[in-house]
Enzyme design. Sequence first.
Site, PDB file in Angstrom:
ATOM      1  CE  LYS A 111      -5.480  11.822  -8.882  1.00 28.66           C
ATOM      2  NZ  LYS A 111      -4.429  10.795  -9.112  1.00 28.66           N
ATOM      3  CG  ASP A 133      -1.884   1.141   1.289  1.00 32.41           C
ATOM      4  OD1 ASP A 133      -1.817   2.033   0.409  1.00 32.41           O
ATOM      5  OD2 ASP A 133      -2.715   1.170   2.212  1.00 32.41           O
ATOM      6  CE1 TYR A 150      -8.991  11.112  -7.844  1.00 32.78           C
ATOM      7  CE2 TYR A 150      -9.690  12.835  -9.353  1.00 32.78           C
ATOM      8  CZ  TYR A 150      -9.075  11.616  -9.123  1.00 32.78           C
ATOM      9  OH  TYR A 150      -8.543  10.904 -10.177  1.00 32.78           O
TER      10      TYR A 150
END
Length: 251
Positions: free
Chosen positions: A168, A72, A164
């Site tokens: 990003k 992970d 998100y």
Amino acid sequence: MSETATSPDQPKTGEWALITGASRGIGAAIAQALAADGYGVLLNYRSNHEAASAVEAQIREAGGVAERLCFDVADATASGEAMTALVAGDKVVSVLVNNAGVSADTAFPAMEREAWERVLAPTLDGFYNVTRPLVMPMVRRRRGRIINISSVSGLIGNRGQVNYSAAKAGLIGATRSLARELAKRKITVNAVAPGLIDTDMSEDAPAEMIKHIPMRRMGTAEEVAKLVRFLASPDAAYITGQVIAIDGGLT
């Protein structure tokens, strides 16, 4: 948990590419494209052994070299162990594609901390955990390609994606800064910002979203992979610190 499947085969280029989140979608397409260029590909994934094994088998059937690397990227301890073993081994990793990421969309007032941390961790912590151990080996060889998979959400934002978009956009900032640090060492660092791409992550996307795309269609994982393939190639040696949108004209 970690699992590595080894292969006696050596890549045609003598070099390896590590792709995070490579068990499906864009990551799997990138792995297949780089394998076709002669790189040995290290398929990082978190838990889907079946999907990762399928990608590995497809690459090998096509004559490429691939190995699975299960950890992970958001887990600092697991990442540290995997990357320490990789750097200490005999594989020359000259291409890194930071692709791992998840989404957990919801309106910001309803967004719990868990959803915030779950989305930021694989993108930003994952970037740090995987990239940092590979930088100095690339510097010593004076060769390397680091390609970060961002999103148009990191460029223009999107409703319901504050977490998100933040992740990003942060990756874009890291891309531009690291590119300046490493340019004189002949290492390029770029970001690819896909728009709406036809993968598992977009299967619940409202149909009306396509109306806002000038090309009136979703992109494909293979189209994104071709762009990454170019950025990893010698032809892209003078391109660094850039964010390239691949979104059908959306931005």
